[in-house]
Design a protein around this motif. Sequence first.
Motif, short mmCIF file in Angstrom:
data_model
loop_
_atom_site.label_atom_id
_atom_site.label_comp_id
_atom_site.label_asym_id
_atom_site.label_seq_id
_atom_site.Cartn_x
_atom_site.Cartn_y
_atom_site.Cartn_z
N HIS A 46 0.82 -1.21 0.00
CA HIS A 46 0.00 0.00 0.00
C HIS A 46 0.85 1.26 0.00
N ASN A 47 2.17 1.11 0.08
CA ASN A 47 3.06 2.27 0.07
C ASN A 47 3.29 2.81 -1.34
N LYS A 48 2.91 2.04 -2.35
CA LYS A 48 3.13 2.46 -3.74
C LYS A 48 1.86 2.29 -4.56
N LYS A 53 4.77 4.94 -7.91
CA LYS A 53 4.97 6.15 -7.10
C LYS A 53 4.51 5.91 -5.68
N LEU A 54 5.06 6.68 -4.75
CA LEU A 54 4.70 6.51 -3.35
C LEU A 54 3.32 7.10 -3.07
N VAL A 59 4.94 7.83 1.66
CA VAL A 59 5.70 9.03 2.01
C VAL A 59 5.85 9.12 3.53
N GLU A 60 4.76 8.87 4.25
CA GLU A 60 4.82 8.92 5.72
C GLU A 60 5.75 7.84 6.25
N SER A 82 14.55 4.72 -5.63
CA SER A 82 15.90 5.15 -5.97
C SER A 82 16.48 6.04 -4.87
N PHE A 83 17.80 6.17 -4.90
CA PHE A 83 18.46 7.03 -3.93
C PHE A 83 18.02 8.48 -4.15
#
Length: 107
Positions: A46-48, A53-54, A59-60, A82-83
């Motif tokens: 669920h983070n993406k 994309k986040l 993001v949290e 990615s970094f």
Amino acid sequence: MTDKKPPHAFDPKPVLDLVASIEADLQRLKGLVEQQAEKFDPANPHNKTLDGKLTEEGVECCYRMFDDGKSRYTVAQQMKISFAAATHRFNSWRKLGGKKRTRALLG
């Protein structure tokens, strides 16, 4: 012959009761600590979004990892981003106040 009782008879029941009580308290404390450790999961799908994309939760999750002192490299690895994306989130986190920012609710 007379039966003699030992001068100091040892009753193990109170000691065993105390050990059982301590073990129960330790198990309860362990449960409390484990619940706190599982507040957020960097690998949670669920983070993406579907396009990678986040989400707001993602993001949290990044921000909370920065709150915990994790490096951008660690956040990038654990979140599978990615970094450069982790650096972007780190800069956003700092602009929001870093550890003093208002945390969003997860879940």
